[in-house]
Structure formats: C-alpha cells, structure tokens
Design a protein around this motif. Sequence first.
Motif, PDB file in Angstrom:
ATOM      1  N   SER A  25       8.418 -53.198  85.600  1.00  0.00           N
ATOM      2  CA  SER A  25       9.027 -53.937  84.500  1.00  0.00           C
ATOM      3  C   SER A  25       8.776 -55.421  84.721  1.00  0.00           C
ATOM      4  N   GLY A  26       8.869 -56.173  83.637  1.00  0.00           N
ATOM      5  CA  GLY A  26       8.650 -57.617  83.748  1.00  0.00           C
ATOM      6  C   GLY A  26       7.194 -58.017  83.813  1.00  0.00           C
ATOM      7  N   LEU A  27       6.303 -57.109  83.452  1.00  0.00           N
ATOM      8  CA  LEU A  27       4.891 -57.419  83.464  1.00  0.00           C
ATOM      9  C   LEU A  27       4.178 -56.613  82.389  1.00  0.00           C
ATOM     10  N   THR A  28       2.974 -57.071  82.070  1.00  0.00           N
ATOM     11  CA  THR A  28       2.101 -56.307  81.184  1.00  0.00           C
ATOM     12  C   THR A  28       1.231 -55.427  82.072  1.00  0.00           C
ATOM     13  N   MET A  29       1.508 -54.151  82.065  1.00  0.00           N
ATOM     14  CA  MET A  29       0.946 -53.251  83.068  1.00  0.00           C
ATOM     15  C   MET A  29      -0.556 -53.310  83.148  1.00  0.00           C
ATOM     16  N   ASP A  30      -1.227 -53.398  81.999  1.00  0.00           N
ATOM     17  CA  ASP A  30      -2.691 -53.311  82.048  1.00  0.00           C
ATOM     18  C   ASP A  30      -3.338 -54.591  82.556  1.00  0.00           C
ATOM     19  N   ALA A  31      -2.533 -55.580  82.919  1.00  0.00           N
ATOM     20  CA  ALA A  31      -3.068 -56.809  83.501  1.00  0.00           C
ATOM     21  C   ALA A  31      -2.939 -56.831  85.020  1.00  0.00           C
ATOM     22  N   ALA A  75       0.945 -47.103  79.124  1.00  0.00           N
ATOM     23  CA  ALA A  75       1.920 -47.016  78.031  1.00  0.00           C
ATOM     24  C   ALA A  75       3.336 -46.807  78.562  1.00  0.00           C
ATOM     25  N   LYS A  76       3.439 -46.192  79.732  1.00  0.00           N
ATOM     26  CA  LYS A  76       4.740 -45.940  80.345  1.00  0.00           C
ATOM     27  C   LYS A  76       5.003 -46.886  81.517  1.00  0.00           C
TER      28      LYS A  76
END
Length: 126
Positions: A25-31, A75-76
């Motif tokens: 959480s707190g991040l854009t996962m794909d980055a 996405a999750k």
Amino acid sequence: QVQLVESGGGLVQPGGSLRLSCVASGLTMDAYAIAWFRQAPGKEREGVAAISSSDGTKYYANSVKGRFTISRDNAKNTVFLQMNSLTPEYPAVYSCAAALAGDYAADHPLSGYASWGRGPRVTVSS
C-alpha cells in the motif's frame, strides 16, 4: 508511506509447500520491483527471488531455483512467493521488499530496496 504486509508463513513438513503473499500500500505497484529475502537467526539475510516492475523479469537464488516461483498481481498490489519441495532448515523470517524501478538493476536484482515488510516466519520441520 509505503507499507508491505506479508502473510502465509507457518510450519510445514519437509517436501511440503507454502505460498507467501506480500500486499503493498502507499505505492503504485507497477512502478516497483519486489523481492523476497529470508533471514535465519544468527545468519545473514539472503535474497531469495525478485521480480522487476517493467517486464516481470524474475531472479532466483540458486538455492531455490526450480522450487520457488515469484509472481505479481499489480491489480491487487500483491506479490506471491510459491515455495515447493521445502527442505528442512533453520526457521527463517521471509520479508518482501520494494525498489523503485529507477533503483532496480537487472544485473543486481537484490539491490536498491528501500521499503521492507516485517515478514512471517517459515519453519520446515517434521
């Protein structure tokens, strides 16, 4: 603030399997590239597996190749570590860690991780 929360640890018999999850959480996962590390009491931390943010390139330590699989579901906001054919070893805490894409290098897949989870303990014993 980046938070990483792992789950799925526990006691398993030799030869068994476990699936660890790391929810971010707190991040854009794909980055972010994500890696799993483990550390047993009195031993150095060992990088187990990593997956890049861009093309999903995977890295595995020689000690787990062919037995462990790292995967991600952006996405999750979750990364998984499927561990099969587990061998008896000292209890270890498995932690996931996140590295910004710009801090990750394919030739050094275990470097650049700035955010860490606290990890579940995994014990392989009969």
